[in-house]
Structure formats: C-alpha cells, structure tokens
Design an enzyme around this catalytic site. Structure first.
Site, PDB file in Angstrom:
ATOM      1  N   TYR A  91      -4.432  -5.556  -6.562  1.00  0.00           N
ATOM      2  CA  TYR A  91      -5.309  -5.221  -5.429  1.00  0.00           C
ATOM      3  C   TYR A  91      -4.467  -4.961  -4.175  1.00  0.00           C
ATOM      4  O   TYR A  91      -4.647  -3.948  -3.495  1.00  0.00           O
ATOM      5  CB  TYR A  91      -6.276  -6.383  -5.208  1.00  0.00           C
ATOM      6  CG  TYR A  91      -7.235  -6.183  -4.056  1.00  0.00           C
ATOM      7  CD1 TYR A  91      -8.289  -5.286  -4.163  1.00  0.00           C
ATOM      8  CD2 TYR A  91      -7.088  -6.899  -2.865  1.00  0.00           C
ATOM      9  CE1 TYR A  91      -9.182  -5.104  -3.103  1.00  0.00           C
ATOM     10  CE2 TYR A  91      -7.966  -6.720  -1.812  1.00  0.00           C
ATOM     11  CZ  TYR A  91      -9.007  -5.825  -1.934  1.00  0.00           C
ATOM     12  OH  TYR A  91      -9.882  -5.640  -0.887  1.00  0.00           O
ATOM     13  N   SER A  95      -7.029  -3.520   3.320  1.00  0.00           N
ATOM     14  CA  SER A  95      -7.262  -4.976   3.312  1.00  0.00           C
ATOM     15  C   SER A  95      -6.085  -5.688   3.977  1.00  0.00           C
ATOM     16  O   SER A  95      -4.955  -5.169   3.964  1.00  0.00           O
ATOM     17  CB  SER A  95      -7.389  -5.437   1.855  1.00  0.00           C
ATOM     18  OG  SER A  95      -7.223  -6.829   1.780  1.00  0.00           O
TER      19      SER A  95
END
Ligand SMILES: NC(=O)c1ccc[n+]([C@@H]2O[C@H](COP(=O)([O-])OP(=O)(O)OC[C@H]3O[C@@H](n4cnc5c(N)ncnc54)[C@H](OP(=O)(O)O)[C@@H]3O)[C@@H](O)[C@H]2O)c1
Length: 315
Positions: free
Chosen positions: A203, A190
C-alpha cells in the site's frame, strides 16, 4: 569547533522557521479564507470523482456540488451511486452523472471516456484506492490480489489523469476569451507514502507512486494553469478504516474534505489538514534508525493492531 556548533544551531533555527512559515500558511488559508468562494467553480463546470460511493470520495462529491460544480461519480456499487446522486440533486442545484466501473479492471477506460465526452471538466479527484488489510501485516501475510491493487491504486490515477488532463489542456485552445486554461487534479495518496512504511509495504509503495507521479506532473503543467496536488492524509474515519473512532487526529471524511479544499493552492503536496500536517512533522522527528528497528516494528505490529481492534467498528 565553536563555529561548527553556531552553524548547526543556525541551521536548526532556519529549519524551524521554514516549518513555522509552512504551518502559518495553513492557518492563513484555513481561518482567513484567502481562497475566493468561487475558486473551485471557476475551474470548470464539472468535477469527476473516482471511488465516490463512500468515504472520502463521497464527501468530495457533496462538497464540490455545494461549491456549484456538477459532479460525475465513478465507483463500483451502482445502488450507492444512485442514492448519492439523488441526495446531491435533491439538496443542491448541481447535476450528477454516475458511472459504474471497477478500477481493479484494466478495460474500463473506453467506457469512462465515452461517459465524459463533451463535459467541461475543471476538477478531477483521483480518490479510488484499496488497502489490502487495515491491520498491519507482513507482505506474505497480506490478503488480496496484487494486480488488482496495482490497477486500483496506480493505473486508475494514471489513466484518469491522461483522459482528463488531455481535455483540460486542449480545451484551452478552443475556449472563448478569456482562455480557460485551468484545471485542478487532486490525487489522494496517503501519509503512509511519505516514507517506506513497513507492515503496509504494498500500500505504502503504491501510494508513493501517486506522490512521485503527481509532483512531477505538477511541474510539467503548472505553466498551463493546471494545479496537480497530491494529498497524503493519515487516519480518516471511513469504511476503509472500519469507521475508526474520530478524535483530534482521526477526522471524519466530511471534516477532512472541507479542510483539504481550502489548501488546493498551498503547493504540490499537502496532508490535507493541519492536524495531519503536524503529525507528519512529529513522525519525521523519529530517527529512521529507531522507526525501522525490529523492536519498534514489533511494538507497532502488536500495539497498533490492538488500538485498531479497540477503536473500529464493523458497521
Ligand atoms: N481512510 C483513510 O484513513 C485514508 C487515509 C489515507 C489515504 N486514504 C485514501 O483515500 C482514498 C479513499 O479512501 P476511503 O477511506 O474513502 O475508502 P473507502 O471507504 O474504502 O471508499 C472507497 C470508495 O471507492 C470505491 N471503490 C473501492 N474499490 C473500488 C474499485 N475497485 N472500483 C471502483 N470503486 C471502488 C468504494 O466502492 P463501494 O462503495 O462499492 O465499496 C467506495 O465507494 C483511498 O485512495 C485511500 O487509499 C484513506
């Protein structure tokens, strides 16, 4: 003093030039289709995609099938997998195998290994991942089970890579001439992994693991003809992002996947699309003193939450 400024100026020009060269490689691969159409199919007969029941994983499944690969879809919800398999088999020449597995669990890999036995796997897309909360939140307010996230975002990448890479490497030894010695592993990280990202700490850190692991493996296995690339996209409109409205930056999963597959030879790391590559460069220009300041983070917490609430839907 004058020499110092000349040196700094030259250094800045050199950095700009390097960035332009990188962007021009994207343009070249994107518009002039440097990659032969058969490139992906030449990796092997089968592609394995984790988290293939929706969003980006589902888009990879369709796109790779369109490129002539048979696909193994691994995900949580059987009904979604069955529907996708039916659609792929009905619209392409490709075969589909489905494997139901929950990547928050640790004991699923013997079952997956059994299902993959005997397949010539040329491509693995380690796509499955979970985001505990789409809205930015401080660590102690973040919902969800920590161990589940670690299993889903980290263990899945390591274990699936171990299963498939072993096969990619050893099958070369048994393959008839010309040796296959090829393989492509795409690990979906990401943009939030490109620097520590407050308010998405867990995350961001789990995805940073994916970047480090991929880039190190790429060096270990590139001489064997195996490409390992990590993708670091920003916003893609999927169930994970509550179908965020699309625009120049927020891509649909299909747009993102189609474009990202053009860049599989661009290097060990890519944002996967030109718009996100430019966004990464712009974000990189924000001095960390400003980015990590309390004022900026407070603004991000409220401003980005409002933006998300206004631009997402609960389909
Ligand atoms: N969307 C973005 O903006 C974005 C940006 C950067 C990176 N990423 C990364 O891209 C990857 C895919 O994201 P996405 O947005 O496509 O996600 P998504 O919309 O949530 O879809 C994920 C797919 O994975 C499956 N899945 C989720 N948890 C699972 C589990 N524990 N076991 C098995 N399957 C599971 C889901 O299964 P069900 O069908 O059963 O729900 C679904 O099919 C993730 O790794 C994410 O971190 C996404």
């Amino acid at each position: 003093m004058e020499q110092f400024f000349v040196f700094v100026g030259l250094l800045a020009c050199l950095l700009c030039l390097l960035k332009c060269v990188r962007l021009s490689r994207y343009l070249l691969l994107s518009f002039w289709k440097v990659l032969p159409g058969s490139f992906l199919r030449s990796m092997g007969q089968w592609a394995v995609i984790t988290g293939a029941g929706d969003g980006i994983g589902k888009a990879y499944a369709f796109e790779l099938a369109k490129h002539g690969l048979n696909v193994v879809l691994i995900s949580r919800t059987l009904e979604k997998l069955q529907a996708i398999a039916e659609e792929i088999e009905g619209t392409t020449e490709s075969r589909v195998k489905i494997v139901q597995a929950d990547f928050t669990k640790e004991d699923i890999y013997d079952h997956i290994k059994e299902k993959l036995k005997g397949l010539e796997i040329g491509i693995l897309v380690n796509n499955v991942g979970m985001l505990p909360s789409l809205l930015p939140s401080r660590f102690l307010n973040t919902p969800g089970e920590i161990q589940s996230l670690i299993h889903c975002n980290i263990t899945s990448v390591v274990k699936m890579t171990q299963l498939v890479l072993k096969h990619m490497e050893s099958s070369a030894a048994f393959a008839p001439l010309p040796y296959r010695r090829k393989g492509l592993i795409l690990n979906i990280s990401s943009g939030a992994a490109l620097c520590p990202w407050p308010l998405y700490a867990l995350y961001s850190a789990s995805k940073a693991f994916v970047c480090t692991f991929s880039k190190a493996l790429h060096v270990e296995y590139r001489a064997k003809g195996i490409i390992i690339q990590v993708l670091t996209p920003y916003a893609v409109s999927t169930p994970m992002t509550k179908h965020l409205n699309t625009n120049m930056v927020t891509k649909t999963a299909d747009e993102f996947v189609k474009e990202s597959l053009k860049y599989v030879t661009i290097g060990d790391e890519t944002c996967g699309c030109l718009a996100h590559e430019i966004l990464a460069m712009l974000l990189n220009l924000i001095p960390s003193r400003i980015f990590y300041s309390d004022t900026f983070q407070e603004f991000f917490l409220t401003g980005y939450s409002d933006y998300l609430k206004r631009n997402t839907s609960n389909r």
